[in-house]
Design a protein around this motif. Structure first.
Motif, mmCIF file in Angstrom:
data_model
loop_
_atom_site.group_PDB
_atom_site.id
_atom_site.type_symbol
_atom_site.label_atom_id
_atom_site.label_comp_id
_atom_site.label_asym_id
_atom_site.label_seq_id
_atom_site.Cartn_x
_atom_site.Cartn_y
_atom_site.Cartn_z
ATOM 1 N N ASP A 2 18.142 59.960 99.830
ATOM 2 C CA ASP A 2 19.528 60.071 99.583
ATOM 3 C C ASP A 2 19.534 60.755 98.128
ATOM 4 O O ASP A 2 20.257 61.639 98.125
ATOM 5 C CB ASP A 2 20.068 58.695 99.131
ATOM 6 N N TYR A 30 11.439 56.890 113.679
ATOM 7 C CA TYR A 30 12.487 56.049 113.062
ATOM 8 C C TYR A 30 13.499 56.745 112.399
ATOM 9 O O TYR A 30 14.656 56.610 112.488
ATOM 10 C CB TYR A 30 11.869 55.329 112.021
ATOM 11 N N HIS A 33 15.904 58.815 114.649
ATOM 12 C CA HIS A 33 16.789 57.884 115.484
ATOM 13 C C HIS A 33 17.775 57.522 114.663
ATOM 14 O O HIS A 33 19.095 57.121 114.906
ATOM 15 C CB HIS A 33 15.985 56.868 116.093
ATOM 16 N N LEU A 34 17.365 57.364 113.262
ATOM 17 C CA LEU A 34 18.620 57.062 112.405
ATOM 18 C C LEU A 34 19.383 58.277 112.339
ATOM 19 O O LEU A 34 20.647 57.982 112.086
ATOM 20 C CB LEU A 34 18.007 56.921 110.818
ATOM 21 N N GLN A 35 18.990 59.391 112.357
ATOM 22 C CA GLN A 35 19.753 60.644 112.397
ATOM 23 C C GLN A 35 20.853 60.575 113.490
ATOM 24 O O GLN A 35 21.914 60.948 113.366
ATOM 25 C CB GLN A 35 18.859 61.853 112.143
ATOM 26 N N GLY A 37 22.011 58.176 114.930
ATOM 27 C CA GLY A 37 22.955 57.205 114.898
ATOM 28 C C GLY A 37 23.685 57.503 113.830
ATOM 29 O O GLY A 37 24.556 56.544 113.312
ATOM 30 N N ASN A 38 23.861 58.787 113.209
ATOM 31 C CA ASN A 38 24.634 59.222 112.048
ATOM 32 C C ASN A 38 24.221 58.297 110.880
ATOM 33 O O ASN A 38 25.364 58.234 109.798
ATOM 34 C CB ASN A 38 26.132 59.151 112.400
ATOM 35 N N LYS A 39 23.065 57.743 110.478
ATOM 36 C CA LYS A 39 22.689 56.972 109.549
ATOM 37 C C LYS A 39 22.176 57.644 108.345
ATOM 38 O O LYS A 39 22.395 57.389 107.150
ATOM 39 C CB LYS A 39 21.981 55.791 109.799
ATOM 40 N N ILE A 40 21.836 58.956 108.673
ATOM 41 C CA ILE A 40 21.513 59.761 107.717
ATOM 42 C C ILE A 40 21.838 60.971 108.053
ATOM 43 O O ILE A 40 22.131 61.661 109.418
ATOM 44 C CB ILE A 40 19.748 59.779 107.674
#
Length: 214
Positions: A2, A30, A33-35, A37-40
């Motif tokens: 971040d 990981y 897959h966060l990416q 899911g639009n989490k990063i």
């Protein structure tokens, strides 16, 4: 990530050696897959360099990993004389194949055969399939359940996970082979009686071979 992203940094390198290489595999999967899911943020790029990494997962993990890192974004560098990339122990059973395969309905097909052909086929099929399944259960018992209980004694908060019924580990990603030849073995002892099990695993022999790459 971040704070770096806020500073304008969008390119990240994930790297690790040995166990760190194994962690780098899992962390890369990981993060992607966060990416997804639009989490990063989607414009962040990850490039992974594992060295001496063990086999990180089963065939399905490898397919997924190679799909999300396609285009040259993940490498595992291995010394051909190093034993660590050969672990964990691997056992493939008939249950490890993809959904559509010739073994899924083998029992039903055998059952339909005439006597005594059905008995002979049943015997042969069991002789081929049961040993690997038994080995898989033993690996899970000793390296999974018993090892987890030992860990829990040291870490009381550790929660023993549910085990996936497989011990079929494979390599993943693009492999860069550092091939050990005669000049290498003049410096590094490859005698099976060598008590130094880390002879070929440490960074120095890896660097020696890497410097010979074209």
């Amino acid at each position: 990530i971040d704070s770096c992203y806020k500073a304008g940094i969008k390119d990240f390198i994930v790297t690790g050696h040995s166990q760190g290489g194994g962690i780098a595999f899992l962390l890369t999967a990981y993060l992607y897959h966060l990416q997804a899911g639009n989490k990063i943020p989607g414009d962040i790029r990850f490039k992974t360099y594992c060295s001496a990494g063990p086999k990180p997962g089963n065939l399905y993990f490898a397919y997924d990993y190679e799909n999300i890192t396609r285009g040259g974004w993940a490498y595992n560098v291995v010394n051909s004389a190093d034993w660590v990339p050969d672990v964990p122990f691997t056992v493939q059973t008939v249950d490890d194949f993809t959904a559509v395969n010739p073994f899924r309905h083998a029992n039903a097909v055998i059952k339909k055969q005439r006597f005594p052909k059905n008995l002979i086929l049943r015997h042969v099929y069991n002789q081929l399939s049961r040993p690997s399944k038994k080995a898989q259960r033993r690996y899970q018992k000793y390296l999974g359940k018993m090892m987890s209980r030992s860990v829990k004694k040291q870490l009381p908060g550790f929660v023993i996970p549910a085990y996936y019924q497989s011990n079929y580990y494979v390599r993943a990603g693009n492999t860069v082979v550092l091939y050990a030849g005669e000049d290498y073995f003049k410096l590094y002892n490859n005698d099976p009686g060598n008590p130094n099990i880390w002879e070929h695993h440490l960074p120095k022999p890896y660097l020696f071979l890497a410097e010979k790459l074209p």
